[in-house]
Scaffold this motif. Structure first.
Motif, short mmCIF file in Angstrom:
data_model
loop_
_atom_site.label_atom_id
_atom_site.label_comp_id
_atom_site.label_asym_id
_atom_site.label_seq_id
_atom_site.Cartn_x
_atom_site.Cartn_y
_atom_site.Cartn_z
N PRO A 153 3.72 -1.16 -10.17
CA PRO A 153 4.30 -2.44 -9.78
C PRO A 153 3.73 -3.03 -8.49
O PRO A 153 4.21 -4.05 -8.03
CB PRO A 153 5.79 -2.10 -9.62
N ASP A 154 2.73 -2.36 -7.88
CA ASP A 154 2.18 -2.87 -6.62
C ASP A 154 1.45 -4.19 -6.80
O ASP A 154 1.32 -4.96 -5.85
CB ASP A 154 1.23 -1.84 -6.00
N PHE A 155 0.97 -4.44 -8.03
CA PHE A 155 0.15 -5.63 -8.25
C PHE A 155 0.32 -6.10 -9.68
O PHE A 155 0.31 -5.29 -10.62
CB PHE A 155 -1.32 -5.30 -7.96
N TYR A 156 0.45 -7.43 -9.84
CA TYR A 156 0.63 -8.03 -11.17
C TYR A 156 0.11 -9.46 -11.11
O TYR A 156 0.23 -10.13 -10.09
CB TYR A 156 2.11 -8.00 -11.56
N PHE A 178 2.51 -9.02 -5.57
CA PHE A 178 2.02 -7.82 -4.90
C PHE A 178 3.07 -7.33 -3.92
O PHE A 178 3.99 -8.05 -3.55
CB PHE A 178 0.70 -8.10 -4.17
N HIS A 179 2.88 -6.10 -3.46
CA HIS A 179 3.86 -5.46 -2.60
C HIS A 179 3.28 -5.28 -1.20
O HIS A 179 2.15 -4.82 -1.03
CB HIS A 179 4.26 -4.10 -3.17
N SER A 180 4.06 -5.65 -0.19
CA SER A 180 3.66 -5.42 1.20
C SER A 180 4.33 -4.16 1.70
O SER A 180 5.54 -3.99 1.58
CB SER A 180 4.05 -6.60 2.09
N LYS A 181 3.55 -3.27 2.31
CA LYS A 181 4.09 -2.02 2.83
C LYS A 181 4.72 -2.19 4.20
O LYS A 181 5.39 -1.27 4.68
CB LYS A 181 2.97 -0.97 2.93
N PRO A 241 8.25 -8.26 3.78
CA PRO A 241 8.35 -6.89 3.29
C PRO A 241 8.73 -6.84 1.82
O PRO A 241 9.54 -7.65 1.34
CB PRO A 241 9.46 -6.29 4.16
N GLY A 242 8.12 -5.93 1.09
CA GLY A 242 8.42 -5.81 -0.34
C GLY A 242 7.59 -6.75 -1.18
O GLY A 242 6.42 -7.01 -0.91
#
Length: 598
Positions: A341-344, A376-379, A440-441
Motif C-alpha cells: 500500500p506504499d504506492f498506488y 503514496f505513504h510518507s514515513k 504524515p501517512g
C-alpha cells in the motif's frame, strides 16, 4: 590504457615509498569500515615495484607542485619537493591493519556521461571505474541519466540506502559532475556530502560537449541546424552561463567544502577533438577513449597537489550521521515501482521511452489526457516538502501541460516545456518542482491535463525531504521557488529576486512583500514571516526592489520606470505558482509612491 589507469592507488603508494615518507599503520579502531575487500595486496605491490609502465609514466607528475593557497604552479627540485610532501603527508599510503596498501574508495554522482552512456561496458569503462580499477567493488557510481544535481541533492540518503551502502562506509574521493544536465541544487548536494563525509576529497568535474559548444565560423549555425558534419568549419562558442555559475560558487567549493574543480581541457580547435576521438558519434557523450583520457587527466590533476594526496591516503575518514533525511520513490532507471500500500496509481501507464535502444531503458509513468492520480505513504511524522520529478524538454514545446493538486490544496500548473540543462534546450531532462507539502501517512496527488500535445505528462519520481522541523517551517530556510525578475536593481548590478514560500497548511491566501529602501539585501528575514506561514498563508518576497546606493546609503538606486515591470512580473509568478486565491500586498503603496505619476 587500462593497465595504466588501474594503478592509481599504486602510483600514490610507490611515490611515497620513493620519498621515504614515514609509514603509519592504521589499527582497526582508527579506520571506519574502509571496504578492504578480498584484493591481493601483495600482487598490487609487486606490480608497482616491478617496473610497471604506469608507475614509470606517472612518477614525473610529482615534479610539479601546485600551491593551493596561491594557485601558483612552480617546478621544484626533487629534494625540495620531497621535503614539501614529507611535511604534509602523515601516512604514506592507504593501508590495511596488516600494513598492506588498500584500494581507494570512490563515490561519484553525475549525469549520463558519468553514468556511462555510449560506452560498451559502463560498469568498467567510465572514468570513476577507471580511476578505481581494478578494485571495482570499491567504486560506487550513482550517476543518473538525464538528471541534474537537484535530485541527489534532495535524495542523498535514499540513494545510499537503495544501494545498500553501509551506514559507516567512508570514501576517499567523491566526484560530482552536473554541468551538462543542470547545476540547480549543486551547492546543497555538496553541503550534504561534506557533512556526511567530512574527510573525503570532493572534486567538481566540469565537462563540455562538442554538440553544444561549437558553432559554424561566420554564421553561428549550430550542430542541430547543420548536422554532425566534420567538414563544417566549426569553432568553439564562449562559455557564458557555465563559467559564470561556477565562478559564483567557486568560493563555496574552495572555502566551505574544501573541494576542487577539475576542468576538462579544450583543444585549440574542434577538429582536434574529432581527431583524438574523445566523443561518441552523438558528439554529446564521451567515448571510451574520452573516458580514458578523462580518467588519466584527473589522475594528473589529483596527484599534482600534495594536499590532495595527503587527504586521499589518510585512513582517518569520518562518517557522520545524516544532516537530514529523505524519502524518494524513483523508477526512472529500474522500472520498479514501490509496492502497495506504499504506492498506488490510476490513469497512467509505466512505459520505457527508449525501449528501442538495446541494453538501455528510461521508465516513466505516462498520464492519459483524462488525468489520473498517485497515492503514496510518507514515513515522516510532520509535514514535509513534496517535489515531483518529471520529464521536460524546452524546444520544441511538445509536452502536455498539467494541473497538479496535493491532498486537495491549491492546484499548481506544471509546464514541462522547459528544462535546466545548459545549452541543451532540445534534450529531454528530468526536472524537479516542489508542488506543496506531504502530510504524515497517505497522500494523494491528482494530475489533470490542460492541453494535449505530442508527449503526455511523464513522472519519473516523487521526493519527500525531511529534516529538522523548525528548519522546514522556517520561512527563510528554503523557498519553494526562487525566480529572477526581468529588471535590474542595485545600480544595474543585481536582478530583483522573487522568493515564494508555500505553507504546509492548504490555503487560498498569499501575502506578497515589497520591502522598502531599508530592506535592500537578500537573506535578510522579515520577523513576521514565520507567523504568516504558521497561520496558513503562502508568502512571497521581492528582494532588491529598492537597493541602496553602495556609496550613498540615503539614496535608492533604481530605474523608476522599470519598477512597474517588477511588480507585474512578481504578481504573474505568484499567480502561476500558487494559482489564484486572495493576494495581499505588503509595501505596495510605498513602492507606488516612488513611481512616475503617469
Amino acid at each position: 590504457m587500462r593497465c595504466r589507469i588501474a594503478s592509481f592507488a599504486g602510483i600514490i603508494a610507490s611515490t611515497c615509498f620513493l620519498l621515504h615518507a614515514k609509514v603509519t599503520t592504521a589499527s582497526s579502531t582508527s579506520t571506519r569500515n574502509l571496504r578492504y575487500g578480498e584484493h591481493d595486496a601483495d600482487s598490487t605491490v609487486t606490480a608497482i615495484d616491478g617496473g610497471n609502465s604506469a608507475h614509470n609514466r606517472h612518477l614525473y607528475l610529482f615534479s610539479v607542485f601546485s600551491d593551493p593557497q596561491s594557485v601558483e604552479s612552480k617546478t621544484l627540485q626533487q629534494s625540495e619537493f620531497q621535503q614539501q610532501v614529507e611535511s604534509s603527508i602523515k601516512a604514506a599510503f592507504p593501508v590495511e591493519a596488516n600494513g598492506k596498501p588498500r584500494p581507494l574508495n570512490v563515490l561519484s554522482f553525475g549525469g549520463s556521461v558519468t553514468w556511462g552512456a555510449k560506452v560498451s561496458n559502463r560498469l568498467e569503462q567510465t572514468y570513476p571505474e577507471l580511476i578505481g580499477a581494478p578494485n571495482l567493488d570499491h567504486v560506487d557510481n550513482f550517476a543518473i541519466r538525464a538528471t541534474g544535481a537537484d535530485y541527489p541533492s534532495l535524495c542523498l540518503e535514499s540513494i545510499l540506502s537503495e544501494a545498500q551502502v553501509p551506514p559507516d562506509q567512508s570514501y576517499d574521493i567523491i566526484f560530482v559532475e552536473f554541468v551538462l544536465n543542470g547545476m540547480k541544487g549543486l551547492p546543497r548536494l555538496l553541503h550534504r556530502l561534506k557533512h556526511r563525509y567530512p574527510d573525503a576529497v570532493i572534486v567538481v568535474v566540469q565537462l563540455w560537449s562538442v554538440f553544444a559548444d561549437v558553432r559554424e565560423r561566420g554564421t553561428g549555425h549550430t550542430v542541430h541546424e547543420l548536422g554532425k558534419n566534420r567538414s563544417v568549419d566549426w569553432v568553439w562558442r564562449d562559455r557564458e552561463g557555465i563559467d559564470g555559475y561556477l565562478q559564483d560558487i567557486k568560493a563555496f567549493i574552495f572555502q566551505q567544502i574544501q573541494g576542487y574543480i577539475y576542468d576538462l581541457p579544450k583543444l585549440q580547435m574542434p577538429i582536434d577533438v574529432f581527431e583524438k576521438g574523445w566523443f561518441a558519434d552523438d558528439w554529446q557523450h564521451l567515448s571510451e577513449t574520452g573516458h580514458e583520457f578523462l580518467a588519466d587527466d584527473i589522475i594528473r590533476f589529483l596527484t599534482s597537489m600534495p594536499d590532495i594526496v595527503r587527504r586521499m591516503i589518510s585512513n582517518e575518514k569520518r562518517v557522520m550521521a545524516p544532516e537530514s533525511d529523505d524519502q524518494c520513490y524513483k523508477w526512472f532507471d529500474s522500472g520498479q515501482l514501490p509496492s502497495p500500500p506504499d504506492f498506488y496509481y490510476e490513469g497512467a501507464a509505466l512505459h520505457d521511452i527508449i525501449s528501442h535502444h538495446p541494453n538501455e531503458s528510461k521508465w516513466l509513468l505516462e498520464f492519459s489526457p483524462g488525468g489520473g492520480l498517485i497515492k503514496f505513504h510518507s514515513k515522516f511524522s510532520f509535514p514535509v516538502p513534496l517535489t515531483l520529478a518529471y520529464m521536460t524538454r524546452q524546444d520544441p514545446a511538445e509536452y502536455s501541460t498539467v494541473e497538479v493538486t496535493i491532498n486537495g490544496a491549491n492546484p499548481i500548473v506544471l509546464n514541462p516545456n522547459e528544462n535546466s540543462a545548459l545549452r541543451m534546450p532540445k534534450a529531454h531532462i528530468v526536472s524537479l518542482t516542489e508542488i506543496g507539502w506531504a502530510v504524515p501517512g497517505e497522500n494523494v496527488v491528482t494530475i489533470k491535463s490542460l492541453e494535449e500535445r505530442k508527449f503526455p505528462f511523464r513522472i519519473a519520481g516523487i521526493i519527500m525531504e525531511g529534516g529538522d522541523t523548525d528548519a522546514l517551517v522556517g520561512a527563510m530556510a528554503k523557498p519553494s521557488y526562487s525566480i529572477n525578475l526581468p529588471d535590474l536593481g542595485g545600480c544595474g548590478q543585481q536582478q530583483a529576486i522573487l522568493e515564494i514560500y508555500r505553507s504546509p497548511i492548504p490555503s487560498f491566501k498569499t501575502v506578497i512583500f515589497f520591502p522598502g529602501v531599508n530592506y535592500f539585501e537578500h537573506d535578510v528575514g522579515i520577523d513576521s514571516i514565520d507567523d504568516y506561514i504558521a497561520e496558513g498563508y503562502n508568502t512571497a518576497i521581492v528582494y532588491y526592489t529598492f537597493p541602496r546606493d553602495p556609496l550613498d546609503r540615503n539614496t535608492a538606486c533604481f530605474d523608476k520606470v522599470d519598477k512597474l515591470a517588477t511588480l507585474h512580473s512578481a504578481m504573474e509568478h505568484v499567480r502561476e505558482h500558487v494559482n489564484g486565491g486572495t493576494i495581499l500586498h505588503c509595501g505596495t503603496q510605498y513602492l507606488l509612491s516612488w513611481l512616475p505619476s503617469q
